[in-house]
Design an enzyme around this catalytic site. Structure first.
Site, PDB file in Angstrom:
ATOM      1  N   SER A  21       0.846  -1.195   0.000  1.00 16.30           N
ATOM      2  CA  SER A  21       0.000   0.000   0.000  1.00 16.30           C
ATOM      3  C   SER A  21       0.879   1.242   0.000  1.00 16.30           C
ATOM      4  O   SER A  21       2.071   1.160  -0.316  1.00 16.30           O
ATOM      5  CB  SER A  21      -0.940  -0.036   1.204  1.00 16.30           C
ATOM      6  OG  SER A  21      -1.952   0.931   1.062  1.00 16.30           O
ATOM      7  N   ASN A  22       0.331   2.391   0.339  1.00 20.30           N
ATOM      8  CA  ASN A  22       1.117   3.629   0.376  1.00 20.30           C
ATOM      9  C   ASN A  22       0.618   4.508   1.520  1.00 20.30           C
ATOM     10  O   ASN A  22      -0.323   4.144   2.231  1.00 20.30           O
ATOM     11  CB  ASN A  22       1.057   4.340  -0.976  1.00 20.30           C
ATOM     12  CG  ASN A  22      -0.364   4.674  -1.357  1.00 20.30           C
ATOM     13  OD1 ASN A  22      -1.050   5.419  -0.672  1.00 20.30           O
ATOM     14  ND2 ASN A  22      -0.841   4.079  -2.454  1.00 20.30           N
ATOM     15  N   ARG A  23       1.247   5.663   1.683  1.00 18.46           N
ATOM     16  CA  ARG A  23       0.998   6.500   2.875  1.00 18.46           C
ATOM     17  C   ARG A  23      -0.227   7.409   2.768  1.00 18.46           C
ATOM     18  O   ARG A  23      -0.466   8.221   3.660  1.00 18.46           O
ATOM     19  CB  ARG A  23       2.229   7.382   3.132  1.00 18.46           C
ATOM     20  CG  ARG A  23       3.422   6.604   3.664  1.00 18.46           C
ATOM     21  CD  ARG A  23       4.643   7.512   3.737  1.00 18.46           C
ATOM     22  NE  ARG A  23       4.333   8.807   4.307  1.00 18.46           N
ATOM     23  CZ  ARG A  23       4.988   9.926   4.030  1.00 18.46           C
ATOM     24  NH1 ARG A  23       6.003   9.910   3.190  1.00 18.46           N
ATOM     25  NH2 ARG A  23       4.650  11.065   4.590  1.00 18.46           N
TER      26      ARG A  23
END
Ligand code: C5P
Length: 208
Positions: A21-23
């Site tokens: 995933s990402n931030r």
């Protein structure tokens, strides 16, 4: 106007307990949804997993993966006047999903990744009666990269933000954006809370 807004990250599943995933916090997309509702517009919000409450009055669709977001956008897009793709859709996903937990071993592990389907790119053949707004999060060459995305992704507008600075952009409550229009015009909104930036953006989207 009827807004279709995407927000937050996607999760690309590796096995039943792991994902990529990402931030992305979803704050910018949710602020745009709230600003559009405040201004009296209709809002469908398609959101990846975030720690925010769905805005009151929005039709809320919760998704996990980029494929689910792709399907949800395609199902809703024909009924909107403006698509605002604020979500940080993952660019890659594992080639295979393991239905059982991948076992830990004493050796290196390689994960084969394949590109996800580009949601914005997939809309170019749609009967486009709606405004298309893309977002570009860049760490370098902000305007040049955003300009490329504007054309490659067939957007009417790209909202670009510099995510190399921890004071604005991803996860922060503040942002600073450059807006690029198809006619070559650009507009800057200097550093401000995402809620204030969102109000400005909604004004721009409704007047384009
Ligand atoms: O290429 P990049 O991921 O930086 O482009 C960002 C823009 O493209 C965002 O508006 C994002 O929501 C959208 N996007 C998409 N489908 C993907 C990846 C990004 O629509 N698979």
């Amino acid at each position: 106007m009827r807004f279709l807004i995407t927000a937050g990250p996607t999760r690309e599943l590796i096995d039943p307990v792991r994902y990529l995933s990402n931030r992305s916090s979803g704050k910018m997309g949710y602020a745009i949804a709230e600003a559009a509702l405040e201004a009296g517009h209709g809002v469908v919000l398609i959101s990846g997993p975030v720690n925010l409450d769905p805005p009151r009055g929005a039709h809320f669709i919760s998704i996990l993966t980029s494929d689910e977001m792709y399907n949800a956008v395609h199902r809703s897009v024909r009924d909107c006047d403006a698509l605002v793709m604020c979500a940080a859709v993952a660019d890659y996903k594992p080639q295979k999903f393991s239905t059982t937990k991948v076992k830990k071993r004493d050796e290196n592990l390689s994960l084969e990744l394949v590109p996800t389907r580009d949601i914005l790119g997939s809309l170019q053949n749609e009967d486009r009666h709606f405004l298309v707004v893309g977002f570009a999060a860049e760490t370098n060459d902000l305007e040049a990269n955003a300009q490329k995305k504007l054309h490659a992704k067939h957007c009417d507008i790209i909202v670009a933000n510099d995510v190399s600075n921890s004071n604005s952009g991803m996860e922060s409550d503040e942002n600073e954006v450059t807006i690029l229009f198809r006619n070559g015009e650009t507009k800057n909104i200097s550093r401000a809370p995402k809620k204030i930036i969102a109000r400005e953006l909604v004004k721009i989207f409704t007047n384009t």
